[in-house]
Design a protein around this motif. Structure first.
Motif, mmCIF file in Angstrom:
data_model
loop_
_atom_site.group_PDB
_atom_site.id
_atom_site.type_symbol
_atom_site.label_atom_id
_atom_site.label_comp_id
_atom_site.label_asym_id
_atom_site.label_seq_id
_atom_site.Cartn_x
_atom_site.Cartn_y
_atom_site.Cartn_z
ATOM 1 N N PRO A 1 -40.229 -55.050 -40.813
ATOM 2 C CA PRO A 1 -38.972 -55.232 -40.062
ATOM 3 C C PRO A 1 -37.987 -54.070 -40.238
ATOM 4 O O PRO A 1 -37.423 -53.586 -39.260
ATOM 5 N N VAL A 2 -37.803 -53.602 -41.487
ATOM 6 C CA VAL A 2 -36.769 -52.586 -41.740
ATOM 7 C C VAL A 2 -37.180 -51.231 -41.163
ATOM 8 O O VAL A 2 -36.396 -50.602 -40.442
ATOM 9 N N PHE A 3 -38.408 -50.799 -41.452
ATOM 10 C CA PHE A 3 -38.826 -49.485 -40.936
ATOM 11 C C PHE A 3 -38.847 -49.463 -39.407
ATOM 12 O O PHE A 3 -38.424 -48.497 -38.788
ATOM 13 N N THR A 4 -39.346 -50.549 -38.816
ATOM 14 C CA THR A 4 -39.382 -50.593 -37.346
ATOM 15 C C THR A 4 -37.956 -50.518 -36.792
ATOM 16 O O THR A 4 -37.697 -49.796 -35.822
ATOM 17 N N ALA A 5 -37.040 -51.252 -37.415
ATOM 18 C CA ALA A 5 -35.651 -51.228 -36.948
ATOM 19 C C ALA A 5 -35.061 -49.824 -37.079
ATOM 20 O O ALA A 5 -34.372 -49.342 -36.174
ATOM 21 N N LEU A 6 -35.353 -49.149 -38.185
ATOM 22 C CA LEU A 6 -34.809 -47.795 -38.380
ATOM 23 C C LEU A 6 -35.407 -46.819 -37.360
ATOM 24 O O LEU A 6 -34.695 -45.980 -36.803
ATOM 25 N N ILE A 7 -36.707 -46.977 -37.090
ATOM 26 C CA ILE A 7 -37.347 -46.102 -36.093
ATOM 27 C C ILE A 7 -36.703 -46.344 -34.715
ATOM 28 O O ILE A 7 -36.361 -45.411 -33.994
ATOM 29 N N VAL A 8 -36.558 -47.625 -34.368
ATOM 30 C CA VAL A 8 -36.018 -47.963 -33.038
ATOM 31 C C VAL A 8 -34.549 -47.531 -32.929
ATOM 32 O O VAL A 8 -34.099 -47.109 -31.861
ATOM 33 N N THR A 9 -33.823 -47.595 -34.054
ATOM 34 C CA THR A 9 -32.435 -47.101 -34.009
ATOM 35 C C THR A 9 -32.424 -45.622 -33.659
ATOM 36 O O THR A 9 -31.673 -45.183 -32.787
ATOM 37 N N GLY A 10 -33.265 -44.863 -34.334
ATOM 38 C CA GLY A 10 -33.299 -43.426 -34.093
ATOM 39 C C GLY A 10 -33.778 -43.075 -32.702
ATOM 40 O O GLY A 10 -33.264 -42.167 -32.061
ATOM 41 N N ARG A 11 -34.735 -43.842 -32.200
ATOM 42 C CA ARG A 11 -35.328 -43.493 -30.910
ATOM 43 C C ARG A 11 -34.601 -44.151 -29.733
ATOM 44 O O ARG A 11 -34.276 -43.491 -28.751
ATOM 45 N N VAL A 12 -34.307 -45.444 -29.858
ATOM 46 C CA VAL A 12 -33.757 -46.188 -28.720
ATOM 47 C C VAL A 12 -32.230 -46.316 -28.808
ATOM 48 O O VAL A 12 -31.519 -46.086 -27.825
ATOM 49 N N GLY A 13 -31.737 -46.674 -30.012
ATOM 50 C CA GLY A 13 -30.281 -46.847 -30.166
ATOM 51 C C GLY A 13 -29.531 -45.578 -29.802
ATOM 52 O O GLY A 13 -28.530 -45.604 -29.079
ATOM 53 N N SER A 14 -30.030 -44.438 -30.283
ATOM 54 C CA SER A 14 -29.356 -43.169 -29.989
ATOM 55 C C SER A 14 -29.401 -42.880 -28.489
ATOM 56 O O SER A 14 -28.418 -42.417 -27.899
ATOM 57 N N ALA A 15 -30.535 -43.182 -27.848
ATOM 58 C CA ALA A 15 -30.654 -42.928 -26.400
ATOM 59 C C ALA A 15 -29.691 -43.823 -25.616
ATOM 60 O O ALA A 15 -29.064 -43.381 -24.647
ATOM 61 N N ILE A 16 -29.552 -45.085 -26.055
ATOM 62 C CA ILE A 16 -28.632 -46.003 -25.367
ATOM 63 C C ILE A 16 -27.205 -45.463 -25.466
ATOM 64 O O ILE A 16 -26.470 -45.390 -24.480
ATOM 65 N N THR A 17 -26.796 -45.068 -26.692
ATOM 66 C CA THR A 17 -25.430 -44.560 -26.870
ATOM 67 C C THR A 17 -25.206 -43.306 -26.038
ATOM 68 O O THR A 17 -24.178 -43.161 -25.366
#
Lengths: 265, 265
Positions: free
Chosen positions: B105-121
């Motif tokens: 859960p944690v690593f996937t969330a961190l990966i998705v933050t870097g890849r998807v969260g940053s793109a959304i912002t």
């Protein structure tokens, strides 16, 4: 002669940013069907005034009546009902990058009406024809020139057949010929569709070409309102300096010299 | 110079104002997500699908590699210790439990933050500074319904899916080390991996991933919509969004672990 209906009335509008008053008691009336141009130097608060008129900004005090509704007092849902009757053409065009030209123009129709797709497609073509861009439906905004983007923005603004269209610096950053095209488009749309147009610009040539009435905004207040002719013959030195573009006059580009030394040290 | 007490006071007020705005955005997003189920236009469904492909399918490769090597590293590190006790077979449950409860859960969330969260912002921030968000509002379209809900729902579905994949791939990494390096029987390794796992390990991991999906989407969207000041502002907003999401993910992981394993649940 019967007085035309007032569609926008602004009473004592005050808007401050970080304590500095940008609009300081603006009073204005705009009648149905007229093309009303607000002029003023860069940074004088023209766009702020426009954003107060469409409810994007809330004033610190004063009232804005848009189509009979006091929009300073409205809940977001009620404000949306009023916004369905207006269109806005943005300075930067504000086209949605991820959508094609046709998708940009049709978005409001898809979201707010129950029209069939085939009908929406026809409306989109009609609106693009009005701005001279029929046949460009499938292009992305990044594939368009500045003038074309402005025209697509205009087509999107009139897609829902609004009663009022607001234009924020419609000709800024365009070459003289494209400026002329946009000016003619604004006049044509006002005449063909009987739309009330509110234009904010610092381009005097454009203002004179399209305006039924011009208001000069200076120092947070409306300095003078009149027809193009009346504004040209104005006795106000400020208005005359703005029209002629003279660097010397009551409108100071530089700060006062008296405190220059204090400011330096 | 600013008084330090005033500065602390301002920062505290700012923090609580932002926290309340984020919670309010979350409540509005949930409301529109539920309301949208009964009032979904075709464009909305398409938008959710597009976001699911971007957030989920296109993240598969990076989740696969990071999870695989995480599993390999945990297996090697734990084998190094367990070998001295003659309990090398316990590498299997070590990897499976740590992947399913925590690292998946944690690593996937961190990966998705870097890849998807940053793109959304970055996307919403660019839309904000180029007046596209204001254009949506002027067209009486809620940016929450139109932009945030599809991203929120897409992450809510895809992050738990990615987490499950990450769990399995991590175990596969452990299996590779177990079989090819430690000489364990593959059947015995797999049996041991699953025998020690309980349903609680699985559902707590999935609850965490749902909480992380909420954090990533809401923080990314909130920071994006608050962006100011052109390209530099978009860059700063993107960094801020990733940093805040990282911190909140780790903090909430700690809180949820405490709640699930150190309380009477």
């Amino acid at each position: 002669m019967r007085e035309k209906e007032v569609v926008i009335r602004i009473e004592n509008l005050v808007k401050r940013f970080q304590g500095r008053p940008v609009l300081d008691g603006v009073n204005l009336e705009i009648h149905r069907g007229e093309t009303f141009v607000v002029i003023g130097s860069t940074g004088c608060g023209k766009s702020t005034l426009l954003r107060n008129m469409i409810g994007s900004l809330k004033p610190d005090s004063g009232k804005v009546f848009l189509l009979g509704n006091d929009i300073t007092d409205l809940h977001e849902d009620e404000l949306d009902d009023v916004r369905m009757k207006i269109g806005m053409s943005f300075q930067s065009s504000a086209l949605f990058d991820s959508m094609t030209v046709a998708e940009n123009v049709s978005l409001g129709l898809i979201e707010h009406t129950r029209l069939q797709k085939s009908v929406i497609d026809i409306i989109v073509k009609m609106k693009l024809e009005l701005v001279g861009l029929r046949g460009f439906e499938d292009l992305m905004p990044s594939e368009l020139s500045g003038g074309m983007r402005k025209r697509v923005g205009l087509a999107r603004a009139i897609a829902m057949d609004p009663e009022i269209v607001f234009y924020d610096e419609p000709t800024s950053g365009l070459d003289p010929i494209t400026q002329g095209v946009i000016d003619k488009l604004i006049i044509d749309l006002s005449k063909k569709l009987s739309i009330t147009s509110v234009v904010v610009t610092h381009d005097m040539k454009s203002a004179m070409a399209i305006a039924d009435k011009i208001a000069m905004l200076y120092d947070g207040k409306i300095l003078e309102v009149g027809t193009g002719c009346q504004i040209q013959k104005s006795k106000s030195e400020i208005v005359q300096q703005f029209i002629t573009g003279c660097h010397d006059g009551p409108i100071h580009f530089f700060k006062q010299k008296e405190d220059y030394l204090d400011h330096l040290v | 110079m600013t008084n330090p007490i005033v500065a602390i006071g301002k920062t505290t007020i700012n923090f609580f104002q932002n926290a309340s705005s984020v919670l309010s955005l979350l409540a509005t997003t949930i409301w529109w997500s539920v309301f949208g189920l009964f009032n979904r236009k075709a464009s909305g469904s398409q938008s959710i699908l597009n976001q699911m492909v971007f957030a989920g399918v296109q993240s598969l490769l990076i989740v696969f590699f990071i999870s695989l090597f995480t599993g390999v590293v945990i297996a090697m590190q734990s084998a190094y210790q367990l070998r001295t006790l003659g309990a090398v077979i316990y590498v299997a449950p070590m990897v499976s439990i740590s992947m399913v409860r925590e690292l998946g859960p944690v690593f996937t969330a961190l990966i998705v933050t870097g890849r998807v969260g940053s793109a959304i912002t970055a996307e919403l921030g660019t839309m904000k500074v180029s007046e596209q968000i204001e254009a949506l509002e002027t067209m009486a379209l809620s940016p929450v319904r139109f932009l945030i809900v599809p991203r929120f729902l897409a992450l809510l579905v895809m992050l738990p899916c990615l987490t499950v994949i990450s769990d399995f791939v991590g175990m596969l990494g452990g299996l590779i080390v177990g079989v090819f390096n430690l000489g364990l029987d593959p059947y015995r390794y797999v049996t041991f991996s699953f025998n020690f796992l309980t349903w609680k390990d699985v559902w707590t991991g999935l609850v965490k991933s749902v909480a992380f999906a909420t954090i990533i989407s809401i923080i990314a969207c909130y920071v994006g919509l608050k962006t100011q000041g052109g390209a530099e502002g978009v860059g700063k907003a993107t960094t801020l969004s990733v940093v805040v999401s990282f911190i909140l993910i780790v903090v909430f992981d700690c809180i949820l672990t405490g709640l699930f394993y150190f309380s009477n649940m």
